[in-house]
Design a protein around this motif. Structure first.
Motif, short mmCIF file in Angstrom:
data_model
loop_
_atom_site.label_atom_id
_atom_site.label_comp_id
_atom_site.label_asym_id
_atom_site.label_seq_id
_atom_site.Cartn_x
_atom_site.Cartn_y
_atom_site.Cartn_z
N ARG A 64 27.28 49.80 -34.63
CA ARG A 64 26.92 50.90 -34.21
C ARG A 64 27.26 52.26 -34.90
NH1 ARG A 64 27.83 48.55 -28.94
NH2 ARG A 64 29.85 49.99 -28.77
N PHE A 65 28.33 52.09 -35.10
CA PHE A 65 28.91 53.34 -35.73
C PHE A 65 28.36 53.34 -37.46
CE2 PHE A 65 31.99 55.66 -38.20
CZ PHE A 65 32.33 56.81 -37.77
N LEU A 66 28.65 52.21 -37.90
CA LEU A 66 28.28 52.16 -39.40
C LEU A 66 26.62 52.44 -39.61
CD1 LEU A 66 30.45 49.60 -40.84
CD2 LEU A 66 30.63 51.88 -41.15
N GLY A 67 26.04 51.99 -38.54
CA GLY A 67 24.68 51.77 -38.77
C GLY A 67 24.01 53.61 -38.45
N GLY A 68 25.06 54.45 -38.03
CA GLY A 68 24.67 55.72 -37.85
C GLY A 68 24.87 56.45 -39.17
N THR A 223 33.02 65.61 -43.53
CA THR A 223 33.42 65.77 -42.08
C THR A 223 32.26 65.19 -41.37
OG1 THR A 223 34.22 68.09 -42.85
CG2 THR A 223 33.41 67.91 -40.48
N LEU A 224 32.73 64.57 -40.18
CA LEU A 224 31.62 63.77 -39.26
C LEU A 224 31.61 64.68 -38.11
CD1 LEU A 224 33.44 60.36 -39.65
CD2 LEU A 224 31.48 61.03 -40.78
N GLN A 225 30.58 64.86 -37.61
CA GLN A 225 30.10 65.64 -36.31
C GLN A 225 29.82 64.34 -35.35
OE1 GLN A 225 30.46 68.68 -35.72
NE2 GLN A 225 30.59 69.39 -37.91
N LEU A 226 30.70 63.92 -34.42
CA LEU A 226 30.63 62.69 -33.82
C LEU A 226 30.39 63.21 -32.36
CD1 LEU A 226 33.34 60.54 -35.20
CD2 LEU A 226 30.89 60.55 -35.71
N ASP A 227 29.39 62.62 -31.57
CA ASP A 227 29.45 62.83 -30.19
C ASP A 227 30.17 61.75 -29.46
OD1 ASP A 227 27.92 60.26 -30.24
OD2 ASP A 227 26.11 61.10 -30.14
N ALA A 228 30.20 61.82 -28.33
CA ALA A 228 31.16 61.11 -27.48
C ALA A 228 31.05 59.48 -27.70
CB ALA A 228 31.28 61.36 -25.92
#
Length: 268
Positions: A64-68, A223-228
């Motif tokens: 999921r993370f890498l797919g983003g 820089t990464l803008q990550l939601d929860a």
């Protein structure tokens, strides 16, 4: 299936003979047989996976993370240092995300993904049509013929320089990605995640002496803008999943800071 493209790179983990593929089964002249799972991978580990191998939940979080697209700069940097490869092996490939990204940029190449986790190998088997996937242990020795890989990739994974040198062609490249000290610093501070050793790069370079020559090093910072949800996946997709840490409740701006180190196997 992708395994057909790379079966000729493999050797039997039991006797060391070359493997061939026939009707979804890998076999050697000695008579050892290894069936291809319906998901597409083959288990060549020969034993149960270790307790610290990635779980199904960890692999799903990583996918999921890498797919983003959060780590796309790493894929771009890898492709920036590779020229016209034919055969690529990624050790500790996880979901096969990085190898798939390299294969996308090099249509004449084939790739072999190895990982000690059956769940990861299962996912990697479907990552790219020109990629085969096997369960194998980098430390115990890869079931790969000597001198067949034009490029070896190792991204955030265990390293075995002697084994990587063995499978690499003379003059071939080893590309290693490691976290710098500031990688994910905000998440590590806020959530109590595992730290990063400050001498990681120097230890990497020392470990390669006698096996590879260092030819390039590049710092990659973004820089990464990550939601929860993305932050929770980032925490759960790696070693932090096995350790205590604070609960993820909100999103966070996080610095990514990694090092791409490129080594060449001596031609002589």
């Amino acid at each position: 299936m992708g395994l057909e493209h790379v079966a000729d790179l493999l050797v039997c983990p039991t006797c060391g003979q070359r493997l061939t593929i026939e009707e979804r089964t890998l076999g050697c002249r000695t008579g050892h047989r290894f069936d291809q799972a319906r998901q597409g991978h083959v288990n060549l580990l020969g034993r149960a996976a270790p307790a610290n191998a990635d779980s199904a939940e960890m692999v799903a979080a990583r996918a999921r993370f890498l797919g983003g697209g959060h780590y796309q700069p790493i894929v771009d940097a890898l492709n920036g240092r590779i020229r016209a490869p034919r055969r690529i092996v990624e050790a500790g490939a996880g979901t096969g995300h990085y190898l798939a990204g390299v294969l996308d940029a090099h249509p004449d190449a084939v790739g072999l993904a190895t990982d000690v986790s059956p769940f990861a190998a299962r996912r990697a088997a479907k990552a790219h049509p020109r990629m085969g996937s096997v369960v194998a242990d980098t430390w115990a020795g890869l079931p790969v013929r000597s001198g067949v890989a034009d490029v070896v990739l190792c991204v955030f994974a265990p390293r075995n320089p002697a084994e990587f040198s063995r499978i690499c062609v003379p003059g071939g490249l080893l590309l290693v990605v490691t976290p710098n000290e500031g990688h994910l610093a905000q998440a590590r501070e806020q959530l109590g995640l595992l730290g990063i050793q400050d001498d990681k790069l120097s230890r990497l370079n020392r470990s390669m002496v006698g096996a590879f020559e260092a030819v390039w090093s590049q710092r990659i910072h973004w820089t990464l803008q990550l939601d929860a949800a993305a932050l929770a996946d980032l925490v759960q997709m790696g070693p932090n999943a096995f350790h205590e840490h604070s609960r993820v409740e909100d999103g966070l701006e996080v610095d990514a800071d990694v090092q791409l180190s490129v080594f060449r196997r001596p031609a002589g």
